[in-house]
Design a protein around this motif. Structure first.
Motif: not given
Length: 519
Positions: A342-366
């Motif tokens: 649970f914490t691993d998935r949450m943390f990776k979503l919020m902290t990853s600097d992978n460009w694809l994860v960062a784009w998903f976080r910024k434009h979709i996840a939030l």
């Protein structure tokens, strides 16, 4: 020195274990290499389930009075609020503590330490475990204090000695998992900005992540985040060195006025594959470490201590068989493994600097997170998860049901939270004594013969409570009399529509010593 239980490590987990053993009248020795309780804030959040433990101990009023209730959870991106999630009393109707409370680790430790001292116990500070040997009926620990060594003999040991746990290393526990690639920082600061003090702010950027958590005191915050890559291999980093990057990541005008504590660290996610070996039991960070996402770490350690303490007490008082201790691993290990995922998935979503994860976080996840929190039916589900009141021991060895009613609760669940207009005191305060409770749900008085049958059946003290079948219980499926055996940690052990001596004896037989065998 001799004792019944040796506890190594006087952090929140070890101090809770000591307090619980003290409630049951068990002798213990608690040692720690430190000179006193932690002064840094470290862990911050206290969940509703932990507050319910404090309530049972008579300490919850202090925690609530000295803590900070967080009004909202806010997600920022590029300096703009992308989502505001009103917290308030999000868990109303599920607990006496329906909010998110900031009550940092140092406060937890001081509260638990003070409670121990007021009841006549002490912590052996500046005392270090050197070696540990286990025998058939005892463990012997060699410890060092003031450059002198001496032995402590105990029947059992609880290892609460943290993420680097010497006990775990000495005994060869497996500790599976890994280390996050990024490095992280944490700081306790006094700062000035235009946002309210009692709001939790999370601000991920394309490359970094920063969060702000309110602490007790005007303009006092915990700031944590991913360390800028330029500083990964630098030593003697100060918070002042990364202030500009922190402000840039948040995108919010901030003036940092004073730093009270700063640390840089690697973050791990690891878990043992068994919480005990022989007479040694691990609890808290010595058994599982994970990201701080969701504020679960310290609270999970408190729950571990709460679980093992009553079981050790019953074994040491000769009312339970040593087999009872195996249920500690059975009940707590699945939660630790779930928590890591649970914490691993949450943390990776919020902290990853992978460009694809960062784009998903910024434009979709939030935006998606903000949308999810607007649904009335989702908010209670999220609160139940984060507060840890959802977790159940259903299906485990100590959980048994023989009720034919269509109940909305099961054996192994946390005792249902009931609010009735006729209640003079909160429902959970009826279960504060460190004993099993036999809750009889009925509008009729309990037959006198049941009291006698209970005395002749249970090998340990049981407090019998009658409670009427109110609309609250009817809403949970209780339509006729029901017997609910409640464990000392307020989880349901046994459910039945009638009290049968034979049925109860069969339930108790695998783990408890029968009265007949004592005669």
């Amino acid at each position: 020195m001799e004792t019944q239980v040796l506890i190594v490590g006087a952090g929140p987990t070890g101090l809770m274990a000591a307090n619980q053993l003290q409630r049951f009248g068990i002798d213990f020795i608690l040692i720690d290499y430190k000179s006193g309780p932690t002064k840094e804030s470290r862990a911050i959040a206290v969940t509703a389930r932990s507050l319910e433990i404090y309530q049972q101990m008579g300490l919850s009023d202090t925690v609530v009075a000295d803590g900070i209730m967080m009004n909202s959870f806010n997600l920022f991106s590029d300096g703009k609020a992308k989502a505001e999630v009103k917290i308030g009393e999000i868990g109303k109707g599920m607990t006496d503590f329906p909010y998110l409370l900031a009550y940092e680790q140092s406060q937890n430790e001081m509260l638990l330490y003070r409670n121990l001292k007021e009841k006549g116990a002490e912590v052996h500070w500046e005392t270090t475990l050197v070696t540990l040997k286990e025998y058939q009926k005892s463990i012997v620990a060699t410890v060092e204090k003031n450059n002198e060594t001496f032995e402590i003999k105990a029947e059992y040991l609880i290892g609460c000695d943290g993420a680097k746990s010497p006990i775990r290393h000495q005994l060869g526990f497996n500790f599976h998992g890994g280390t996050y690639e990024n490095r992280f920082f944490v700081a306790d600061v006094i700062m000035d900005w235009q946002l309210p003090h009692n709001n939790l702010i999370i601000a991920p950027s394309n490359t970094n992540f920063v969060g702000f958590f309110p602490l007790k005191g005007e303009r006092y915050f915990r700031v944590l985040g991913s360390l800028p890559r330029a500083y990964f291999h630098k030593e003697d980093i100060r918070f002042e060195d990364i202030e500009k990057e922190v402000i840039q990541t948040a995108g919010i005008p901030i003036v940092f006025e004073k730093t009270n504590w700063f640390s840089v660290y690697n973050l791990h996610h690891r878990c043992v594959d068994n919480f005990n070996k022989g007479r040694v039991f691990l609890a808290g960070d010595s058994a599982h470490i994970h990201s701080p996402a969701g504020g679960q770490g310290m609270n999970t350690g408190l729950q571990d201590a709460y679980n093992i303490a009553w079981k050790l007490a019953f074994v040491l008082k000769k009312t339970a068989k040593p087999d009872l201790l195996a249920t500690y691993n059975e009940e707590r290990l699945p939660f630790a493994k779930w928590l890591m995922t649970f914490t691993d998935r949450m943390f990776k979503l919020m902290t990853s600097d992978n460009w694809l994860v960062a784009w998903f976080r910024k434009h979709i996840a939030l935006n998606l997170i903000a949308k999810i929190f607007t649904f009335g039916k989702i908010r209670p589900v999220i609160f139940r998860r984060v507060s840890q009141i959802w977790y159940s021991y259903n299906g485990k060895s100590l959980s048994y049901s023989n009720s034919r009613q269509e109940l909305l609760f099961k054996a192994g669940d946390r005792l249902p939270y009931i609010t009735d207009s006729h209640q003079e005191i909160p429902f959970y305060e009826l279960f504060k004594e460190p004993v099993f409770h036999l809750l009889y749900l009925s509008n009729e008085a309990l037959e006198e013969g049941i009291h006698l049958a209970a005395e002749e059946t249970f090998p340990f003290p049981v407090k019998i409570l009658r409670y009427p079948i109110t609309p609250a219980w009817i809403g949970l499926g209780v339509e006729k009399p029901l017997f609910v055996l409640v464990r000392p940690d307020n989880y349901i052990a046994f459910l039945s529509d009638s009290f049968s001596v034979t049925e109860m004896e069969n339930y108790l037989a695998p783990f408890f010593i029968s009265l007949k065998s004592k005669k």
